[in-house]
Scaffold this motif. Structure first.
Motif: not given
Length: 231
Positions: A178-179, A182, A185-186, A208, A211-212, A214, A217
């Motif tokens: 997952r890390q 992410r 994707r960035r 992203s 999904r996360y 963040k 992001d």
């Protein structure tokens, strides 16, 4: 495919160390001498990297450090935070290179076969870095790595090959994946933006965020949306 040509050359290597030079890159005259001195100073090292200067359409550009300071073991740093070593700035012990089998030649690893090899070699020993510009890395927009979609699809294939190895370091593959996803994707969103593909950049980053969730992001997505992102 560059990997096939490189692997053909591996059969004929006789020196203790192997240095790569892609056809469109350049070495400075002092490169081999300084790399040799680094290997003498750090005899435990199995490989050396050095800095390069980007030549963008033959104009001098930014400096590539080909090094990243980290508290992580080299293998984890490369896997989690991505490749930072240019092929033309890399020198490796020939015996380990040959024992590794060289570059993988699957089509789903095109443009990232060097990264996959560095990961395997990083498990064999330490790399040392020479913090000087000893080569020039040419960028003209027509290279294999400019296809952003294919590049990141193949990078994902590399991660799939290696993700289970993180168990050896006491880490959980799903959490590490997952890390990495992410971060990738960035990075992909920023690469799309650099190529002027603002819509693809925004969609990638929003994917992203969805999904996360963040915050960083989300902030970048908003900056892209209003045309204020700095790349």
């Amino acid at each position: 495919m560059p990997a096939i040509g490189r692997n053909t050359g591996l059969q004929f290597l006789k020196g203790r160390y192997t240095a790569f030079l892609d056809h469109d890159d350049l070495w400075k005259p002092t490169k081999l001498g300084q790399v040799h001195r680094a290997l003498q100073q750090y005899p435990q090292a199995i490989a050396v990297s050095h800095d390069e200067q980007v030549l963008l359409n033959e104009e001098p550009g930014r400096r590539l450090h080909n090094f990243r300071k980290s508290d992580l073991p080299l293998y984890l740093e490369l896997l989690i935070n991505g490749n930072f070593i240019s092929t033309s700035a890399f020198v490796i012990r020939t015996d380990l290179l040959q024992e590794s089998g060289g570059f993988r030649t699957e089509r789903n690893l095109v443009t990232v076969e060097d990264y996959e090899l560095w990961l395997r070699l990083a498990r064999e020993g330490d790399f040392v870095h020479v913090p000087e510009v000893l080569g020039m890395y040419r960028v003209d927009g027509s290279g294999l790595s400019t296809n952003v979609t294919r590049l990141y699809r193949n990078l994902k294939n590399v991660i799939d090959l290696h993700i289970e190895n993180v168990r050896e370091y006491g880490l959980q593959p799903a959490r590490v994946y997952r890390q990495i996803d992410r971060r990738m994707r960035r990075d992909m969103a920023l690469d799309y933006l650099r190529q002027g593909l603002r819509g693809k950049s925004l969609l990638t980053l929003l994917g992203s965020v969805c999904r996360y969730a963040k915050p960083a992001d989300c902030k970048l997505a908003l900056q892209i949306l209003i045309g204020r992102a700095v790349v």
